[in-house]
Design an enzyme around this catalytic site. Structure first.
Site, PDB file in Angstrom:
ATOM      1  N   HIS A 179      -8.112   2.315  -0.146  1.00 54.75           N
ATOM      2  CA  HIS A 179      -8.395   2.240   1.285  1.00 54.75           C
ATOM      3  C   HIS A 179      -9.880   2.402   1.609  1.00 54.75           C
ATOM      4  CE1 HIS A 179      -4.017   2.733   1.759  1.00 54.75           C
ATOM      5  NE2 HIS A 179      -4.199   2.191   2.940  1.00 54.75           N
TER       6      HIS A 179
ATOM      7  N   TYR B 222       0.832  -1.212   0.000  1.00 51.89           N
ATOM      8  CA  TYR B 222       0.000   0.000   0.000  1.00 51.89           C
ATOM      9  C   TYR B 222       0.865   1.261   0.000  1.00 51.89           C
ATOM     10  CZ  TYR B 222      -4.532  -2.291   0.704  1.00 51.89           C
ATOM     11  OH  TYR B 222      -5.687  -3.020   0.536  1.00 51.89           O
TER      12      TYR B 222
END
Length: 233
Positions: free
Chosen positions: A39, A24
């Site tokens: 997210h 991420y």
């Protein structure tokens, strides 16, 4: 992805969360707006990844001692923007830290896709999580199943159809049948949650589009946390 290491680290058996966080962060460095979308709760996560692997290793009580000079792992996704974000982020910032593992990305390589058919054999490179939803004390929770449970296979098929609809915005109501040649039960912890899961080799027959989707984003649940990735055998 191949990582040249600094030293001979001990990595935890439950290293999926560290690796997911690294992925991420890598996308965030190269494509911040896309990272924000990933997210969001209602946005499907279009990727999965394997365990960290090493040619030479030693299993210890508290983790895995890496004896090789490098480790490697695989990331799979059908989303070109995601893959571009990962590659650009790694090339622009090659230093990597996963738990107490420190190193430098030494190689990023895109592998050739396999030829898909309606009958294939896969081996897991990350364990598969399948959960049966149940209500307990008025709250919805899940019970993890193994391939010895009949509902394991029904839920995998249902999960693949659900993911296909999320990613492609259409229903196909596809049918797939799995047959595990052998499996090994595992148990992993992600933050404060434990998951029972399964490693193994299985044959799958049925809808080719669902088979390809399972290869691309993983079989079962929690794919973006390092569960459900496979390779062709």
């Amino acid at each position: 992805m191949c990582v040249k290491l600094k030293g001979k680290p001990v990595i935890p058996y439950d290293h999926q969360y560290y690796l997911a966080s690294y992925i991420y962060r890598t996308v965030e460095r190269s494509d911040p707006s896309y990272s924000l979308d990933l997210h969001k709760i209602d946005v499907p996560k279009p990727f999965t990844f394997s365990y960290l692997m090493a040619e030479k290793r030693k299993n210890l009580k508290n983790g895995i001692r890496i004896l090789s000079d490098s480790v490697y792992f695989y990331i799979s996704s059908p989303a070109e923007r995601f893959i571009k974000g990962v590659i650009d982020g790694m090339l622009s910032y090659p230093d990597i830290k996963i738990g107490n593992l420190k190193g430098i990305i030494s190689e990023v390589r895109i592998l050739q896709r396999p030829k898909f058919s309606k009958n294939m054999t896969f081996q897991t490179t990350a364990p598969i999580v399948v959960r049966k939803p149940v209500k307990k004390n008025g709250r919805l929770s899940g019970i993890e199943l193994y391939p010895t449970d009949k509902e394991f296979y029904t839920l995998i098929e249902k999960n693949l159809n659900k993911k296909y609809e999320l990613f492609h915005k259409q229903r196909i109501n596809g049918v797939v049948k799995l047959n595990f040649i052998h499996f090994k039960p595992k148990r992993h912890r992600i933050l404060n949650t434990h998951y029972r899961c399964s490693l193994g080799i299985f044959q799958i027959t049925g809808n080719q589009r669902l088979i390809e989707l399972g290869y691309d984003v993983g079989f079962g649940e929690k794919n973006s946390m390092g569960f459900g990735m496979v390779k062709v055998v």
